[in-house]
Design an enzyme around this catalytic site. Structure first.
Site, PDB file in Angstrom:
ATOM      1  N   GLY A  45       0.808  -1.219   0.000  1.00 19.43           N
ATOM      2  CA  GLY A  45       0.000   0.000   0.000  1.00 19.43           C
ATOM      3  C   GLY A  45       0.841   1.269   0.000  1.00 19.43           C
ATOM      4  O   GLY A  45       1.865   1.341   0.684  1.00 19.43           O
ATOM      5  N   ASN A  68      -0.645  -9.581  11.738  1.00 22.36           N
ATOM      6  CA  ASN A  68       0.218  -8.423  11.505  1.00 22.36           C
ATOM      7  C   ASN A  68      -0.514  -7.146  11.871  1.00 22.36           C
ATOM      8  O   ASN A  68      -1.727  -7.017  11.645  1.00 22.36           O
ATOM      9  CB  ASN A  68       0.714  -8.387  10.056  1.00 22.36           C
ATOM     10  CG  ASN A  68      -0.150  -7.525   9.164  1.00 22.36           C
ATOM     11  OD1 ASN A  68      -0.015  -6.301   9.143  1.00 22.36           O
ATOM     12  ND2 ASN A  68      -1.062  -8.157   8.432  1.00 22.36           N
ATOM     13  N   GLY A  71       0.554  -1.582  10.176  1.00 24.09           N
ATOM     14  CA  GLY A  71       0.045  -0.209  10.115  1.00 24.09           C
ATOM     15  C   GLY A  71       0.324   0.464   8.792  1.00 24.09           C
ATOM     16  O   GLY A  71       0.411   1.694   8.713  1.00 24.09           O
ATOM     17  N   CYS A 128      -8.734   0.681   5.668  1.00 24.98           N
ATOM     18  CA  CYS A 128      -8.110   1.759   6.438  1.00 24.98           C
ATOM     19  C   CYS A 128      -9.166   2.441   7.315  1.00 24.98           C
ATOM     20  O   CYS A 128     -10.316   2.596   6.905  1.00 24.98           O
ATOM     21  CB  CYS A 128      -7.506   2.809   5.508  1.00 24.98           C
ATOM     22  SG  CYS A 128      -6.259   2.218   4.370  1.00 24.98           S
TER      23      CYS A 128
END
Length: 300
Positions: A45, A68, A71, A128
């Site tokens: 990303g 995971n 972030g 997100c």
């Protein structure tokens, strides 16, 4: 024997790509895998500015997979355009850029920056947290899914894939919302929210407490959701979630996925993508299947 598929107007030499976040932007795997063998490379990303990600520890193993909480650490769109796209251009493969953001404006800024870049498709990570909507993920509210999809489609020059979150009650609602917003395709599943506790330290294994679960343990959930989504919309589906073998990939294809992505397995065996492609070829030869498209959605 034909392995080529048409995915939302983009010609792919075979139906196998990488899952975002598990393959970097290709450079880390270039010495192990001939990237030209892949139908596409899906990048990690990328956001409008660099993201540092979450505090450590942010990865841990679980039975049948991993958690995971990286972030979405990434160097930002400037570095990505300068460094990563030129690297991937060296190979005969399609480039799918995964885009992340915390507000609609952040997504749109990245989409605009990519408009004149030599990339084949955009995959929009709507797992997100939307900071303007109290932190709930864009992808958990069908109305938000349709709204952000429409906003991105209004700016995008490449076909848009909306990556759906499995952390919803009914995956068909968000799939239909993405289609209503004008998405050219959908991809699923993203990771399932999970938690692990270290009983010896009496604390969370991840600093973030929760993380995204991926790996073989999520595959039956992923196949079920891909089947449901593929039957709820008319746009093509990119299926992923626990794929390690050609047999795994073929389950997704028979459930209705036009393409598949290999994710967590890349960490364990960097050549998994090529092994999956070769395994699909063997299956087709052994079963006298002339065209991979015969298998897409063959299980009703």
């Amino acid at each position: 024997m034909n392995l080529a598929v048409n995915f939302a107007g983009v010609s792919m030499k075979n139906p196998v790509t990488t899952a975002s976040g598990t393959f970097g932007s290709g450079a880390e795997y270039g010495e192990y895998v001939d990237l030209s063998r892949l139908g596409a490379v899906t990048t990690k990303g990328v956001a409008n500015v660099p993201w540092s990600g979450n505090p450590t520890p942010r990865v841990c193993e679980t039975y049948g997979g991993m958690l995971n909480a990286i972030g979405l650490q990434n160097p930002g769109i400037d570095v990505f355009i300068e460094r990563d796209i030129p690297f991937l251009q060296k190979y005969d493969t399609n480039i799918i850029v995964n885009v992340c953001g915390k507000t609609p404006e952040e997504y749109i800024e990245v989409v605009r920056r990519l408009a004149d870049q030599p990339v084949s498709m955009l995959e929009i990570n709507i797992s997100c947290p939307n900071v303007k909507a109290g932190g709930i993920a864009f992808g958990q509210d069908p109305k938000q899914v349709e709204k952000i999809t429409a906003a991105i489609k209004a700016e995008a020059k490449q076909p848009v894939i909306m990556k759906l979150s499995p952390n919803v009650t009914d995956i068909t609602e968000t799939a239909k919302a993405a289609e209503a917003g004008g998405a050219d395709a959908i991809s699923l599943i993203n990771t399932l929210t999970g938690m692990k506790i270290d009983i010896h330290r009496r604390s969370f294994a991840l600093a973030n407490k929760t993380g995204g679960m991926s790996g073989p343990a999520v595959k039956p959930v992923a196949v079920r959701m891909v089947y449901q989504a593929a039957h709820a919309v008319t746009i093509p589906v990119l299926g992923m979630g626990g794929i390690r073998t050609a047999e795994d990939a073929l389950e997704f294809i028979m459930a209705g996925a036009t393409m598949v992505a290999v994710g967590t397995a890349n960490f364990h065996e960097p050549t998994t993508t090529v092994q999956v492609i070769e395994g699909i070829e063997r299956f087709m030869q052994e079963n006298d299947v002339k065209d991979i498209n015969e298998l897409i959605g063959c299980v009703q």
